[in-house]
Design a protein around this motif. Structure first.
Motif, PDB file in Angstrom:
ATOM      1  N   ARG A  98       0.816  18.513 -11.936  1.00  0.00           N
ATOM      2  CA  ARG A  98       0.169  19.824 -12.459  1.00  0.00           C
ATOM      3  C   ARG A  98       1.307  20.864 -11.117  1.00  0.00           C
ATOM      4  O   ARG A  98       1.070  22.029 -11.012  1.00  0.00           O
ATOM      5  CB  ARG A  98      -0.434  20.004 -11.894  1.00  0.00           C
ATOM      6  CG  ARG A  98      -1.644  19.304 -12.773  1.00  0.00           C
ATOM      7  CD  ARG A  98      -3.305  19.468 -12.833  1.00  0.00           C
ATOM      8  NE  ARG A  98      -3.693  19.519 -11.013  1.00  0.00           N
ATOM      9  CZ  ARG A  98      -3.980  17.568 -11.243  1.00  0.00           C
ATOM     10  NH1 ARG A  98      -4.837  17.264 -12.248  1.00  0.00           N
ATOM     11  NH2 ARG A  98      -4.152  16.577 -10.767  1.00  0.00           N
ATOM     12  N   LEU A 121      -6.058  24.653  -9.890  1.00  0.00           N
ATOM     13  CA  LEU A 121      -4.883  24.529 -11.462  1.00  0.00           C
ATOM     14  C   LEU A 121      -6.500  23.581 -11.543  1.00  0.00           C
ATOM     15  O   LEU A 121      -6.872  23.781 -13.140  1.00  0.00           O
ATOM     16  CB  LEU A 121      -3.892  23.633 -11.625  1.00  0.00           C
ATOM     17  CG  LEU A 121      -2.963  24.698 -11.584  1.00  0.00           C
ATOM     18  CD1 LEU A 121      -1.025  23.971 -11.553  1.00  0.00           C
ATOM     19  CD2 LEU A 121      -3.147  25.996 -13.023  1.00  0.00           C
ATOM     20  N   ARG A 141      -5.387  28.606 -17.485  1.00  0.00           N
ATOM     21  CA  ARG A 141      -4.143  27.689 -17.349  1.00  0.00           C
ATOM     22  C   ARG A 141      -3.226  27.361 -18.060  1.00  0.00           C
ATOM     23  O   ARG A 141      -2.281  28.172 -17.673  1.00  0.00           O
ATOM     24  CB  ARG A 141      -4.931  26.176 -17.777  1.00  0.00           C
ATOM     25  CG  ARG A 141      -5.430  25.665 -16.374  1.00  0.00           C
ATOM     26  CD  ARG A 141      -5.568  24.351 -16.603  1.00  0.00           C
ATOM     27  NE  ARG A 141      -6.070  24.098 -18.203  1.00  0.00           N
ATOM     28  CZ  ARG A 141      -8.069  23.889 -18.441  1.00  0.00           C
ATOM     29  NH1 ARG A 141      -8.444  24.283 -16.997  1.00  0.00           N
ATOM     30  NH2 ARG A 141      -8.028  23.934 -20.192  1.00  0.00           N
TER      31      ARG A 141
END
Length: 296
Positions: A98, A121, A141
């Motif tokens: 991520r 996120l 996202r």
């Protein structure tokens, strides 16, 4: 190795045979072989882990350069010559890819940035049915955050939101709390600077930055400042040609209306976009303050 068949008539005979030297030796060899295999597997695993070092410090995302100098002389003596072997290893980023290990953020890198990106996120850019609309999932996202990465002002506003939310759910995080005031000032300056540089036309990223600053004030700031940002948002949307002109396939429009409606519900304030809907011709969903406060 030759095998020997052992005949056992009753179970008690097996106990007696187990004491014989041949059987004890056979069992010892098998046990040692199993121990050696497990030890080899452990060593191989350790070498793999060393190739990709694990580091809890957020600053360790810097590429680590390892240089090994190996002498290569014909007579085996040291120091006569050598070759330099350069190898680079990247530690696992936070949260399973991520966080960008190459630090390609639109602002100068700081140690707390990867942590805040990860927090945003995971904990804030969640699936929200009202924003995603039927047939879509995770647009914050997959569609919104790529836009965030294109504009320093918008990125700073999102980091401010993430830092404030992180501090509220992690009271022991003193480092994040100490950076909140400076981060807010930096975000406001960046938005004002970007507006000054884009007087000819506002793009989606700047409209989103203004909207998210209003969202921040509704969640963590003051309603007076919220009103200032919403007035600016009204002007920005008007310059763009109205809500239908906003991009991201209607997501940015829904986010603006979402912020306006939920802030008014929470604080009893006026609507800055009265009558606006997420999708033209469709009824507006009820406010969702829980998602608004935890995933804005």
């Amino acid at each position: 190795m030759d095998f020997v068949f052992i005949n056992v008539k009753v179970p008690q005979d097996a106990l007696q045979l187990a004491k014989e030297p041949e059987i004890r030796s056979h069992l010892a060899r098998r046990q040692w072989r199993r121990h050696a295999e497990n030890r080899s597997a452990t060593i191989a695993k350790r070498k793999r882990e060393e190739a990709v070092p694990i580091c809890g410090d957020l600053d360790c995302v810097t590429l680590q350069k390892r240089v090994n100098v190996q002498s290569t002389v014909s007579d085996g003596g040291p120091g006569a010559g050598g070759t330099t072997i350069m190898s680079f290893s990247i530690p696992p980023p936070l949260g399973g890819l991520r966080v960008d290990p190459f630090r390609s953020y639109p602002i100068a890198w700081r140690p707390f940035v990867p942590r805040l990106v990860d927090h945003y996120l995971v904990s804030m850019a969640v699936d929200i049915p009202e924003l995603d609309q039927p047939g879509n999932r995770g647009l914050l996202r997959t569609s919104w955050f790529p836009l965030v990465m294109t504009e320093p002002a918008l990125f700073l506003v999102i980091m401010l939101l993430a830092a404030s939310h992180h501090a509220s759910v992690n009271p022991q995080s003193l480092e994040i709390k100490l950076n909140l005031l400076s981060l807010r000032c930096e975000a406001v300056r960046a938005v004002n600077k970007a507006l000054g540089e884009h007087q000819g036309g506002l793009n989606d990223a700047l409209v989103g930055a203004i909207a998210k600053m209003a969202s921040y004030e509704a969640m963590f700031g003051s309603m007076d400042d919220f009103g200032v940002h919403m007035q600016g948002l009204l002007r920005a949307v008007d310059l763009r040609g109205g809500l239908p002109s906003l991009g991201l396939n209607g997501l940015l429009r829904r986010m603006v209306v979402w912020i306006d409606r939920n802030a008014a519900f929470l604080h009893g304030s006026m609507l800055y976009f009265p009558g606006a809907t997420f999708v033209p011709g469709q009824p507006l969903p009820d406010p969702n303050p829980g998602h608004f406060l935890g995933a804005s």
